[in-house]
Design an enzyme around this catalytic site. Structure first.
Site, mmCIF file in Angstrom:
data_model
loop_
_atom_site.group_PDB
_atom_site.id
_atom_site.type_symbol
_atom_site.label_atom_id
_atom_site.label_comp_id
_atom_site.label_asym_id
_atom_site.label_seq_id
_atom_site.Cartn_x
_atom_site.Cartn_y
_atom_site.Cartn_z
ATOM 1 N N LYS A 43 14.840 61.455 88.795
ATOM 2 C CA LYS A 43 14.893 62.746 89.483
ATOM 3 C C LYS A 43 16.135 63.548 89.093
ATOM 4 C CE LYS A 43 17.088 60.935 93.665
ATOM 5 N NZ LYS A 43 18.376 61.585 93.439
ATOM 6 N N THR A 44 17.279 62.887 88.899
ATOM 7 C CA THR A 44 18.487 63.623 88.516
ATOM 8 C C THR A 44 18.306 64.260 87.147
ATOM 9 O OG1 THR A 44 19.830 62.060 89.791
ATOM 10 C CG2 THR A 44 20.983 63.466 88.215
ATOM 11 N N ASP A 221 18.411 68.090 96.312
ATOM 12 C CA ASP A 221 18.238 66.685 95.928
ATOM 13 C C ASP A 221 18.176 65.822 97.187
ATOM 14 O OD1 ASP A 221 18.124 64.394 94.389
ATOM 15 O OD2 ASP A 221 20.293 64.259 94.134
ATOM 16 N N GLU A 222 17.544 64.653 97.090
ATOM 17 C CA GLU A 222 17.427 63.710 98.212
ATOM 18 C C GLU A 222 16.917 64.432 99.466
ATOM 19 O OE1 GLU A 222 17.619 60.705 97.687
ATOM 20 O OE2 GLU A 222 19.158 60.176 96.235
ATOM 21 N N GLN A 252 11.886 56.560 100.933
ATOM 22 C CA GLN A 252 13.295 56.170 100.973
ATOM 23 C C GLN A 252 14.049 56.898 102.084
ATOM 24 O OE1 GLN A 252 15.266 55.308 97.027
ATOM 25 N NE2 GLN A 252 13.553 56.494 96.239
ATOM 26 N N ARG A 607 16.388 48.384 94.380
ATOM 27 C CA ARG A 607 17.733 48.450 93.774
ATOM 28 C C ARG A 607 17.834 47.502 92.586
ATOM 29 N NH1 ARG A 607 18.229 52.908 94.788
ATOM 30 N NH2 ARG A 607 16.124 52.627 95.553
#
Length: 668
Positions: A43-44, A221-222, A252, A607
């Site tokens: 996504k970044t 973002d997020e 998430q 993770r």
């Protein structure tokens, strides 16, 4: 107008380096866009290339606003954009929600009745203020815990829960006094950095219009971590031009306890109807088996957007599960496998040990220390939160803002200078009676000698000290030099020596203060800071207390699952996978559902890049009582073919047999 050939060239380049969904998300620039980005889906990369694409299309960098949640994420995004667009990024704002609020308030807070050059209180400052309020209201301090009150004040301030007003008639009084005192002291807490810009926009539509015209393209973002208030800021800024892209993953969303609201996705759909939706499901982080397990777990949640993570990489190892006798045996298991994997070439910083509660780290820390394996606990006391640093920062904050009562209370007798609690209470009471500040009261007490010959000289020394250094600290590029002299004059080292007979402890704390000097000096010498001043430095410090930990060193990382959000490790040890911890009893009781706990478990699993080890103890000690534990129900949601149970004793026996065989063969 930008030449079409340049855009075509960029598109051809993007097609080569992005997958189809990522490419579509980048080039879809106009109108509202929801990008559902699964864990590890890049996504970044999408956000930074989208910024590059907008600029190459001819959008002025100053017209782009990108907002994320942590200073670390914002810094990484800035660095990536810098590499993509170079000097063209001048004027672009890539920031956190709190920094954005600060930027807005720095320009226009006077419209809300505050004075310029305000202070920002952290949690410990707010707790001190709340303690004073509890005392003033004559409330029992054993009933009203300042730590819990901070949480309640935040919930009320963020419009999350006003039922406290009904549950306890004293809460409205505390809240009213808390807000009133913050304003008197010209101070804000972190929630004000979100709350006050909204009030400003509502009160001054002309100011809102200025920012609406300024930022023509907004990226968030997020997005799943946004609160209702943060969403409201973004909505106010974007509702007219509608050029807003939000990137997030409802799977998430694990921060509801601090205001995050995954239903903001539904609000976005409603407020910006009709939106376009793009899913990023290809994962570039984890092996196939880890992803298949993660998908199987999260599919049990009902209130979610359908997504299915996949990878074109290898299936990798199965997920490992170990049942330990107790916490000590569980810690031995972690240490054993860290040692084995290091012998296979893994490094210390390839390992992340994740737990539901911070208290679980103790036995693991002890084992790592015993074996001289370097480690760090992410979420431990950060630099600017250390007591010695807060002492010096409080001096700085009071020199910058004489209305800052919390800082005054911290420094007036630090180091001890003969000004006792009764004197401080007299100052505070007189200040309230005369509707004056405590510092002006000190000035009057010194001038008139109200407290007599015994106390007045001490007050006069303190008053003269503050006046002397206030004059010095505002000289150009003289902050670090001034603070260095101040620390020496008040003999802060002597204070530390008086408190402890451990010279190593004193040396460590003085080294921290030297690091503070260096921090200020670096700020003053940085050519990017056009007008370095104490106000801006203190604001940066206030926001940096929320920075993420540096994970570049070769240390094993111990951290809670909440702290692990956004991080990844080649090898993850997920300890305490048991009923009562995950899902956590308290969360189940408060929410009546296990969906957020399942999302938390999903975050922990995703993770891991290469290997995932899960463990739990059959027994735990609690208040000298043995508590029998059961494995987490979430483990049963992982397909059996993806799980492999570990028996350390059998493995060790096999390894010993192999060693004997190799030894025999070596002798032949």
């Amino acid at each position: 107008m930008i030449a079409a050939s340049k855009i075509d060239s960029l598109k051809n380049h993007l097609i080569k380096i992005l997958n189809k969904e990522q490419f579509n998300a980048v080039v879809e620039t106009d109108g509202p866009l929801l990008i559902l980005a699964g864990a590890g889906s890049g996504k970044t990369r999408v956000i930074t290339h989208k910024i590059q694409y907008l600029i190459d299309k001819g959008v002025a960098p100053s017209g782009i606003l990108a907002v994320t949640f942590t200073n670390k994420a914002a810094k990484e995004m800035k660095e990536r954009v810098q590499k993509l667009v170079g000097k063209q990024k001048k004027g672009m704002v890539i920031t956190t929600f709190h920094s954005l609020g600060l930027q807005i308030l720095n320009k226009d807070i006077a419209s809300l009745g505050y004075r310029d050059k305000f202070s920002i209180y952290d949690d410990s400052d707010c707790m001190k203020l709340l303690k004073d309020i509890i005392h003033d209201l004559k409330l029992p301090d054993d009933v009203y815990d300042p730590y819990e009150l901070i949480f309640k004040m935040g919930l009320i301030k963020m419009n999350l829960k006003n039922t406290f007003f009904d549950d306890d008639p004293n809460i409205p009084k505390i809240y009213e006094n808390y807000q009133k005192n913050l304003k008197i002291y010209n101070a804000l807490d972190f929630n004000d950095l979100i709350k006050l810009p909204i009030e400003l926009f509502e009160m001054r539509p002309d100011i809102l219009e200025k920012y609406q015209s300024k930022w023509k393209y907004i990226l968030v973002d997020e997005y799943q971590d946004t609160s209702l208030m943060q969403y409201k800021i973004m909505k106010m800024l974007a509702i007219h031009h509608r050029n807003i892209s939000v990137v997030g993953d409802d799977d998430q969303s694990i921060y509801s306890w601090r205001g995050a609201n995954s239903t903001n996705i539904t609000l976005f759909e409603k407020d910006f109807f009709k939106i376009k939706e793009i899913k990023l499901e290809q994962n570039y982080r984890s092996t196939g088996n880890i992803l298949n397990a993660a998908n199987a777990i999260i599919n049990n949640n009902q209130s979610r957007r359908s997504k299915n993570l996949w990878t074109d990489g290898e299936s990798g190892d199965k997920l490992y599960l170990y049942e330990a006798l107790d916490e000590e045996a569980e810690a031995d298991f972690v240490l054993t496998y860290i040692t084995r994997l290091k012998n296979m070439g893994y490094k210390n910083n390839d390992f992340g040990v994740l737990f539901r509660m911070n208290s679980q780290s103790r036995p693991i820390e002890e084992k790592l220390r015993d074996c001289n394996i370097p480690y760090k606990v992410i979420g431990a006391t950060k630099f600017f939160e250390r007591p010695e640093i807060k002492d010096i920062l409080s001096y700085m904050r009071f020199l910058a803002n004489f209305e800052d009562e919390v800082s005054l209370n911290r420094i007036i007798n630090t180091p001890k200078r003969g000004i006792g609690n009764s004197t401080i209470m007299s100052i505070m009471e007189h200040a309230k009676e005369t509707n004056s500040s405590s510092y002006n009261t000190i000035k009057d007490f010194v001038r008139l000698g109200i407290l007599g010959n015994k106390v007045t000289p001490y007050l006069e020394d303190f008053y003269n000290l503050i006046e002397k250094y206030r004059e010095m600290i505002f000289k150009p590029k003289n902050i670090s030099n001034t603070i260095m002299k101040l620390v020496e004059e008040i003999d802060y080292r002597g204070k530390l020596l008086a408190e402890t007979k451990n010279p190593k402890s004193v040396q460590f704390k003085m080294k921290n203060i030297n690091q503070l000097y260096q921090s200020i000096s670096n700020y003053e010498k940085n050519p990017d800071n056009m007008n370095p001043n104490i106000y801006e430095y203190l604001q940066r410090v206030s926001l940096s207390t929320r920075d993420d930990d540096n994970d570049d060193k070769e240390e094993v990382c111990l951290l809670s699952i909440h702290s692990a959000k956004g991080l990844e490790y080649k090898v993850v040890f997920l300890v305490g996978v048991e009923e009562g911890l995950i899902p956590h009893d308290k969360t189940l009781e408060e929410t009546g559902t296990d969906e957020e706990e399942r999302r938390l478990f999903y975050v922990a699993v995703t993770r891991a890049r290469e290997k995932l080890y899960m463990s739990y103890p059959k027994e735990r000690m609690k208040y000298n009582e043995v508590i029998h534990k059961n494995i987490s129900c979430f483990i049963s949601e992982i397909p059996e073919e993806l799980l492999e149970k570990i028996n350390i004793e059998e493995n060790l026996a096999q390894e010993n047999d192999l060693s004997l065989l190799l030894e025999k063969w070596g002798k032949k």
